[in-house]
Design a protein around this motif. Structure first.
Motif, PDB file in Angstrom:
ATOM      1  N   GLY A 226       0.798  -1.214   0.000  1.00 19.03           N
ATOM      2  CA  GLY A 226       0.000   0.000   0.000  1.00 19.03           C
ATOM      3  C   GLY A 226       0.829   1.260   0.000  1.00 19.03           C
ATOM      4  N   GLY A 227       0.151   2.371  -0.260  1.00 13.81           N
ATOM      5  CA  GLY A 227       0.808   3.664  -0.282  1.00 13.81           C
ATOM      6  C   GLY A 227      -0.095   4.733   0.312  1.00 13.81           C
ATOM      7  N   LEU A 228       0.518   5.733   0.925  1.00 12.72           N
ATOM      8  CA  LEU A 228      -0.209   6.782   1.640  1.00 12.72           C
ATOM      9  C   LEU A 228       0.024   8.115   0.949  1.00 12.72           C
ATOM     10  CD1 LEU A 228      -1.858   7.393   4.269  1.00 12.72           C
ATOM     11  CD2 LEU A 228       0.340   7.878   5.367  1.00 12.72           C
ATOM     12  N   LEU A 229      -1.060   8.850   0.715  1.00  9.23           N
ATOM     13  CA  LEU A 229      -0.992  10.183   0.124  1.00  9.23           C
ATOM     14  C   LEU A 229      -1.700  11.152   1.053  1.00  9.23           C
ATOM     15  CD1 LEU A 229      -1.862   8.059  -2.561  1.00  9.23           C
ATOM     16  CD2 LEU A 229      -0.392   9.875  -3.461  1.00  9.23           C
ATOM     17  N   ILE A 230      -1.075  12.286   1.342  1.00 10.75           N
ATOM     18  CA  ILE A 230      -1.578  13.232   2.336  1.00 10.75           C
ATOM     19  C   ILE A 230      -1.526  14.638   1.761  1.00 10.75           C
ATOM     20  CG2 ILE A 230      -1.270  14.149   4.671  1.00 10.75           C
ATOM     21  CD1 ILE A 230       0.270  11.592   5.367  1.00 10.75           C
ATOM     22  N   GLY A 231      -2.555  15.445   2.079  1.00  8.48           N
ATOM     23  CA  GLY A 231      -2.536  16.832   1.649  1.00  8.48           C
ATOM     24  C   GLY A 231      -3.900  17.463   1.742  1.00  8.48           C
ATOM     25  N   PRO A 232      -4.013  18.723   1.342  1.00  4.51           N
ATOM     26  CA  PRO A 232      -5.325  19.380   1.340  1.00  4.51           C
ATOM     27  C   PRO A 232      -6.258  18.726   0.338  1.00  4.51           C
ATOM     28  CG  PRO A 232      -3.655  20.768   0.304  1.00  4.51           C
ATOM     29  CD  PRO A 232      -2.931  19.631   0.927  1.00  4.51           C
ATOM     30  N   GLU A 233      -7.551  18.722   0.658  1.00  6.76           N
ATOM     31  CA  GLU A 233      -8.513  17.975  -0.137  1.00  6.76           C
ATOM     32  C   GLU A 233      -8.513  18.395  -1.605  1.00  6.76           C
ATOM     33  OE1 GLU A 233     -13.254  16.695   0.004  1.00  6.76           O
ATOM     34  OE2 GLU A 233     -12.398  17.996   1.557  1.00  6.76           O
ATOM     35  N   ARG A 234      -8.325  19.653  -1.882  1.00 10.54           N
ATOM     36  CA  ARG A 234      -8.325  20.135  -3.260  1.00 10.54           C
ATOM     37  C   ARG A 234      -6.919  20.433  -3.757  1.00 10.54           C
ATOM     38  NH1 ARG A 234     -12.930  21.940  -0.865  1.00 10.54           N
ATOM     39  NH2 ARG A 234     -14.893  21.567  -2.015  1.00 10.54           N
ATOM     40  N   GLY A 235      -5.948  19.895  -3.073  1.00 10.69           N
ATOM     41  CA  GLY A 235      -4.571  20.140  -3.457  1.00 10.69           C
ATOM     42  C   GLY A 235      -4.106  19.243  -4.593  1.00 10.69           C
ATOM     43  N   LEU A 236      -2.850  19.407  -4.962  1.00  7.63           N
ATOM     44  CA  LEU A 236      -2.264  18.660  -6.066  1.00  7.63           C
ATOM     45  C   LEU A 236      -2.331  17.158  -5.834  1.00  7.63           C
ATOM     46  CD1 LEU A 236      -0.445  18.513  -8.649  1.00  7.63           C
ATOM     47  CD2 LEU A 236       1.511  18.641  -7.085  1.00  7.63           C
ATOM     48  N   ILE A 237      -1.915  16.700  -4.669  1.00  8.86           N
ATOM     49  CA  ILE A 237      -1.784  15.268  -4.428  1.00  8.86           C
ATOM     50  C   ILE A 237      -3.140  14.611  -4.180  1.00  8.86           C
ATOM     51  CG2 ILE A 237      -0.747  13.515  -2.960  1.00  8.86           C
ATOM     52  CD1 ILE A 237       1.217  15.003  -4.769  1.00  8.86           C
ATOM     53  N   ILE A 238      -3.888  15.107  -3.203  1.00  9.10           N
ATOM     54  CA  ILE A 238      -5.161  14.473  -2.869  1.00  9.10           C
ATOM     55  C   ILE A 238      -6.186  14.707  -3.962  1.00  9.10           C
ATOM     56  CG2 ILE A 238      -7.077  14.438  -1.238  1.00  9.10           C
ATOM     57  CD1 ILE A 238      -4.517  13.075  -0.262  1.00  9.10           C
ATOM     58  N   GLY A 239      -6.266  15.919  -4.476  1.00 10.02           N
ATOM     59  CA  GLY A 239      -7.224  16.193  -5.539  1.00 10.02           C
ATOM     60  C   GLY A 239      -6.985  15.314  -6.751  1.00 10.02           C
ATOM     61  N   GLY A 240      -5.734  15.227  -7.182  1.00 11.64           N
ATOM     62  CA  GLY A 240      -5.414  14.400  -8.337  1.00 11.64           C
ATOM     63  C   GLY A 240      -5.625  12.921  -8.076  1.00 11.64           C
ATOM     64  N   THR A 241      -5.299  12.480  -6.885  1.00 11.52           N
ATOM     65  CA  THR A 241      -5.461  11.063  -6.535  1.00 11.52           C
ATOM     66  C   THR A 241      -6.935  10.670  -6.520  1.00 11.52           C
ATOM     67  OG1 THR A 241      -3.417  11.018  -5.238  1.00 11.52           O
ATOM     68  CG2 THR A 241      -5.091   9.353  -4.716  1.00 11.52           C
ATOM     69  N   LEU A 242      -7.783  11.497  -5.903  1.00 12.10           N
ATOM     70  CA  LEU A 242      -9.214  11.177  -5.830  1.00 12.10           C
ATOM     71  C   LEU A 242      -9.873  11.233  -7.202  1.00 12.10           C
ATOM     72  CD1 LEU A 242     -10.215  12.992  -2.515  1.00 12.10           C
ATOM     73  CD2 LEU A 242      -9.917  10.536  -2.898  1.00 12.10           C
ATOM     74  N   ARG A 243      -9.431  12.155  -8.052  1.00 11.46           N
ATOM     75  CA  ARG A 243      -9.978  12.206  -9.412  1.00 11.46           C
ATOM     76  C   ARG A 243      -9.599  10.948 -10.187  1.00 11.46           C
ATOM     77  NH1 ARG A 243      -8.642  17.706  -8.858  1.00 11.46           N
ATOM     78  NH2 ARG A 243      -6.600  17.377  -9.815  1.00 11.46           N
ATOM     79  N   ALA A 244      -8.353  10.515 -10.076  1.00 11.78           N
ATOM     80  CA  ALA A 244      -7.915   9.305 -10.775  1.00 11.78           C
ATOM     81  C   ALA A 244      -8.662   8.085 -10.254  1.00 11.78           C
ATOM     82  CB  ALA A 244      -6.410   9.119 -10.605  1.00 11.78           C
ATOM     83  N   ALA A 245      -8.851   8.014  -8.952  1.00 12.81           N
ATOM     84  CA  ALA A 245      -9.553   6.866  -8.358  1.00 12.81           C
ATOM     85  C   ALA A 245     -11.001   6.820  -8.818  1.00 12.81           C
ATOM     86  CB  ALA A 245      -9.469   6.938  -6.836  1.00 12.81           C
TER      87      ALA A 245
END
Length: 398
Positions: free
Chosen positions: A90-109
């Motif tokens: 597994g892998g962990l991604l952390i950041g603001p909900e609309r930020g680069l990391i979390i926003g992009g990760t949730l959109r891809a998912a």
């Protein structure tokens, strides 16, 4: 006697080139490979003991299918070689909900149906206590399909399997020119010249010297490893998995726990002040200075307490980036005599097995099984007619 020394040559046996060689040889293609150093060396971009693998590719929607295919091929490479190359966990991604990391990760998912779990404050602190100081408005996303790849071992495994399948591998062999000839390509080395029908050029930092019109920039990127203060296993990979963390100030901290004799590996997605554009031949500075690790070290106390203030080890990696952050993968001419793969943008290793398959498809006249038009080198105006301009190697291969 045949006028051709091989059907295909692969110039540069880093991550993408080694994978291409493996796929071609496995298909029975008469292929030769040239590597300036030795497979798995520490003079390019694919070293350091570990690379993060994730399917939630936030860099481009088209990379998600490539990541899925790449994982299948990493598993195949493991099975055929008998080596442990991919460590799930597994892998962990952390950041603001609309930020680069979390926003992009949730959109891809959401777009690709990737299984992820959203973690908020208390749950994040309970599952991953070493990550402290996460602001209340930040989220964490857990991707069970993520994990860690071993880059040097993967390159060596792919090269060895290719050789076992019949590929001829020339190591410590500097390519000095790649030129079109009637019906094929001439690859010049210090030891002699080879005539092949087609060539794949995967030379990393030296690609812009080989192919006109590719606006690749080579950067010097420091890598750091920190030793835990207490040897209680809290920073072992099983308890401290691969991660990317967008901080409240903006920089993205990434890394993974101890594994395979390596300490805790950390770096900055923005590469930090130690990163600067270089000429890979004339300015190949691999000396280490305090600025190479000071920014990473300054971020640890309030976010990853329990690590030493000074790194245990620092190394310098080179990588290439393109203006749009996407790879350059494709043919330079209608006949696919010249096929290139480059511009890893520091996130290309995870895709190496799949890109190698695509390059093998292209150079043998087949359409890649996945749509990769968004990676075509022609988008930068790269020369597409080798009959009018020859890609010429100035110094050789990675």
């Amino acid at each position: 006697m045949s006028r051709w020394d091989a059907e295909v040559a692969v110039v540069g046996l880093g991550a993408w080139g080694a994978a291409t060689l493996w796929h071609l040889a496995a298909r029975g293609v008469d292929v030769i490979g040239f590597e300036r150093h030795r497979p798995g060396h520490a003079l390019g971009s694919s070293f350091g003991g570990s690379r993060m693998f994730r399917i939630t590719c936030l860099e481009h929607p088209g990379l998600v299918p490539l990541a899925r295919r790449s994982l299948e091929l990493w598993r195949r490479l493991e099975e055929e070689s008998g080596d442990d190359l991919f460590l799930p966990g597994g892998g962990l991604l952390i950041g603001p909900e609309r930020g680069l990391i979390i926003g992009g990760t949730l959109r891809a998912a959401a777009a690709h149906g990737i299984d992820v779990q959203v973690l908020r404050g208390p749950e994040l602190r309970e599952r991953f206590p070493r990550h402290t100081g996460v602001p209340a408005h930040h989220l964490a996303v857990w991707e069970p399909s993520a994990g860690l790849l071993r880059p040097e071992a993967a390159i060596q495994a792919a090269t060895a399997l290719a050789a076992k399948a019949g590929a001829r591998v020339f190591t410590d062999s500097r390519v000095t020119a790649v030129e079109p000839v009637a019906g094929g390509v001439r690859v010049r080395t210090a030891e002699g010249a080879y005539r092949v029908r087609r060539v794949v050029i995967t030379v990393g930092s030296w690609l812009s010297a080989l192919v006109e019109g590719l606006p690749l920039e080579t950067l010097r990127m420091p890598l750091t490893w920190f030793r835990p203060v207490d040897d209680d296993g809290a920073f072992d990979l099983e308890r401290f998995p691969v991660f990317m963390r967008e901080t409240e100030q903006g920089p993205v901290l990434w890394g993974n726990g101890r594994e395979g004799g390596h300490e805790v590996k950390l770096g900055l997605e923005g590469y930090g002040p130690g990163a600067r554009p270089i000429d890979p031949d004339d300015d190949a500075d691999r000396s280490v200075r305090a600025e190479d690790w000071a920014d990473v070290a300054s971020m640890l106390r309030g976010r990853l307490p329990g690590l030493a203030d000074v790194p245990d080890r620092v190394a310098v990696s080179f990588f290439t980036r393109t203006p749009d952050g996407q790879f350059a993968v494709g043919a330079l001419d209608d006949e696919a005599r010249f096929v290139v793969g480059g511009g890893c943008n520091a996130h290309g290793f995870k895709h190496a097995s799949g890109i190698g398959e695509a390059l093998a498809d292209l150079v043998t006249g087949h359409a890649p099984r996945l749509p990769l038009d968004f990676l075509a080198p022609g988008r930068f105006g790269a020369r597409t007619s080798p009959t009018t301009t020859a890609p010429t190697a100035r110094e050789g291969t990675r």
